[in-house]
Design a protein around this motif. Structure first.
Motif, PDB file in Angstrom:
ATOM      1  N   LEU A 279      15.163 -43.197  30.369  1.00 49.48           N
ATOM      2  CA  LEU A 279      14.288 -42.002  29.598  1.00 49.48           C
ATOM      3  C   LEU A 279      13.192 -42.052  30.295  1.00 49.48           C
ATOM      4  N   LEU A 280      12.427 -43.039  30.516  1.00 49.53           N
ATOM      5  CA  LEU A 280      10.946 -43.005  31.046  1.00 49.53           C
ATOM      6  C   LEU A 280      11.000 -42.441  32.657  1.00 49.53           C
ATOM      7  N   LEU A 281      11.909 -42.778  33.209  1.00 51.38           N
ATOM      8  CA  LEU A 281      12.144 -42.235  34.653  1.00 51.38           C
ATOM      9  C   LEU A 281      12.396 -40.834  34.549  1.00 51.38           C
ATOM     10  N   ARG A 282      13.374 -40.300  33.564  1.00 53.39           N
ATOM     11  CA  ARG A 282      13.643 -38.884  33.607  1.00 53.39           C
ATOM     12  C   ARG A 282      12.365 -38.072  33.281  1.00 53.39           C
TER      13      ARG A 282
ATOM     14  N   ARG B 204       6.425 -41.178  17.921  1.00 56.58           N
ATOM     15  CA  ARG B 204       6.693 -42.723  17.632  1.00 56.58           C
ATOM     16  C   ARG B 204       7.768 -42.963  18.726  1.00 56.58           C
ATOM     17  N   PRO B 205       7.781 -44.162  19.483  1.00 57.33           N
ATOM     18  CA  PRO B 205       8.804 -44.710  20.448  1.00 57.33           C
ATOM     19  C   PRO B 205      10.031 -44.922  19.488  1.00 57.33           C
ATOM     20  N   PHE B 206      11.052 -44.423  19.844  1.00 59.69           N
ATOM     21  CA  PHE B 206      12.388 -44.604  19.186  1.00 59.69           C
ATOM     22  C   PHE B 206      13.456 -44.556  20.281  1.00 59.69           C
ATOM     23  N   ASN B 207      13.930 -45.951  20.447  1.00 59.51           N
ATOM     24  CA  ASN B 207      14.994 -46.013  21.416  1.00 59.51           C
ATOM     25  C   ASN B 207      14.794 -45.270  22.887  1.00 59.51           C
ATOM     26  N   LEU B 208      13.376 -45.460  23.217  1.00 58.09           N
ATOM     27  CA  LEU B 208      12.879 -45.170  24.626  1.00 58.09           C
ATOM     28  C   LEU B 208      13.140 -46.382  25.396  1.00 58.09           C
ATOM     29  N   ASN B 209      13.767 -45.937  26.613  1.00 57.36           N
ATOM     30  CA  ASN B 209      14.139 -47.106  27.478  1.00 57.36           C
ATOM     31  C   ASN B 209      13.727 -46.691  28.856  1.00 57.36           C
ATOM     32  N   ALA B 210      13.895 -47.464  30.119  1.00 54.67           N
ATOM     33  CA  ALA B 210      13.499 -47.312  31.238  1.00 54.67           C
ATOM     34  C   ALA B 210      14.334 -46.048  31.943  1.00 54.67           C
TER      35      ALA B 210
ATOM     36  N   ILE C  26      -3.123 -48.496  27.100  1.00 52.41           N
ATOM     37  CA  ILE C  26      -1.692 -49.237  27.423  1.00 52.41           C
ATOM     38  C   ILE C  26      -1.542 -50.012  25.951  1.00 52.41           C
ATOM     39  N   ASN C  27      -0.466 -49.621  25.250  1.00 46.22           N
ATOM     40  CA  ASN C  27      -0.076 -50.499  24.039  1.00 46.22           C
ATOM     41  C   ASN C  27       1.290 -51.394  24.372  1.00 46.22           C
ATOM     42  N   ALA C  28       1.591 -52.117  23.402  1.00 49.34           N
ATOM     43  CA  ALA C  28       2.623 -52.809  23.610  1.00 49.34           C
ATOM     44  C   ALA C  28       3.889 -52.301  24.060  1.00 49.34           C
ATOM     45  N   GLU C  29       4.272 -50.966  23.360  1.00 53.32           N
ATOM     46  CA  GLU C  29       5.287 -50.221  24.120  1.00 53.32           C
ATOM     47  C   GLU C  29       5.237 -49.920  25.342  1.00 53.32           C
ATOM     48  N   ILE C  30       4.071 -49.582  25.897  1.00 51.74           N
ATOM     49  CA  ILE C  30       3.880 -49.183  27.350  1.00 51.74           C
ATOM     50  C   ILE C  30       4.143 -50.501  28.347  1.00 51.74           C
ATOM     51  N   GLU C  31       3.688 -51.752  27.832  1.00 52.50           N
ATOM     52  CA  GLU C  31       3.853 -53.025  28.265  1.00 52.50           C
ATOM     53  C   GLU C  31       5.334 -53.336  28.539  1.00 52.50           C
ATOM     54  N   ARG C  32       6.178 -52.872  27.250  1.00 48.00           N
ATOM     55  CA  ARG C  32       7.458 -53.172  27.038  1.00 48.00           C
ATOM     56  C   ARG C  32       8.301 -52.409  28.302  1.00 48.00           C
TER      57      ARG C  32
ATOM     58  N   PHE D 204       7.213 -50.920  30.905  1.00 48.54           N
ATOM     59  CA  PHE D 204       7.303 -50.951  32.381  1.00 48.54           C
ATOM     60  C   PHE D 204       7.532 -52.171  32.906  1.00 48.54           C
ATOM     61  N   THR D 205       7.609 -53.315  32.031  1.00 50.72           N
ATOM     62  CA  THR D 205       8.179 -54.454  32.264  1.00 50.72           C
ATOM     63  C   THR D 205       9.689 -54.269  32.637  1.00 50.72           C
ATOM     64  N   GLU D 206      10.246 -53.668  31.524  1.00 51.13           N
ATOM     65  CA  GLU D 206      11.567 -52.971  32.243  1.00 51.13           C
ATOM     66  C   GLU D 206      12.098 -52.497  33.359  1.00 51.13           C
TER      67      GLU D 206
END
Length: 220
Positions: free
Chosen positions: A12-15, A4-10, A91-97, A99-101
């Motif tokens: 961490l996504l790039l890593r 479950r997404p928890f404190n996931l940010n840009a 593509i859920n709301a978390e992925i939209e958030r 990638f917008t970041e």
């Protein structure tokens, strides 16, 4: 692997992308993200790209106006929207958030295809060094997403990118020259690509862009 997404940010996504991982949700309404690193990875060679003859006619016709990074939010929303032939998306709301970041930080980009002032197609993805990770595309008009893909490849070549990751292979992508490579091969290419100092150019000189598209036609 899923979580479950928890404190996931840009960051961490790039890593994760640097390690060869990418996220997908089970459904539009799902909250959990699954991290994938498939045994066979889709890659679209930037130096061996094929433009079908009929599509080249569309590109030359001027039917569509194509932009980049002009309306990222509408583009990712278009990719996430349900369609008659695709009632569910990953593509859920978390992925939209996320990638917008990434977009706001300059690590995500969109290509938009317009017809008579209306957004009718496009695609989006993430970038890291000289690697571009294509995420999704959509089209509500014939050839709109295909035109966006051609413009993406032209911009990537002009910007110094060396790797275009498509994640998986579809019949649509195979027509443009996409191939599957083993996981180890992909990871080796990725490790080299992320250290390439490429910079995505959203609005290259129009003459240079047109010449690059003609070059792509000759490559195919």
């Amino acid at each position: 692997m899923s979580n479950r997404p928890f404190n996931l940010n840009a960051d961490l996504l790039l890593r994760a992308y640097r390690l060869g991982l990418f996220p997908m949700a089970e459904s539009r309404r799902g909250r959990a993200l699954h991290w994938l690193d498939p045994e066979a990875r889709g890659v679209l060679p930037l130096n061996d790209f094929h433009i079908p003859r009929s599509l080249m006619k569309t590109l030359r016709s001027g039917r569509f106006e194509v932009t980049a990074n002009v309306d990222f939010s509408a583009t990712i929303a278009g990719c996430a929207a349900a369609r008659l032939n695709r009632p569910e998306t990953w593509i859920n709301a978390e992925i939209e958030r996320l990638f917008t970041e990434l977009f706001e930080l300059g690590f995500a980009h969109s290509i938009e295809t317009w017809e008579n002032g209306r957004l009718v197609g496009g695609l989006y993805g993430a970038s890291l060094g000289g690697a571009f990770f294509g995420e999704s595309m959509f089209s509500t008009a014939t050839d709109a997403s295909k035109v966006a893909l051609v413009h993406l490849v032209a911009r990537l070549r002009l910007s110094g990118f060396v790797l275009l990751d498509t994640q998986f292979i579809t019949a649509h992508l195979a027509r443009f020259g996409a191939v599957e490579v083993p996981r180890a091969n992909y990871h080796a290419r990725l490790a080299e690509a992320v250290d390439v100092p490429a910079r995505f150019v959203a609005a290259p000189d129009a003459i240079r862009l047109a010449r690059e598209i003609e070059t792509l036609r000759r490559l195919g």
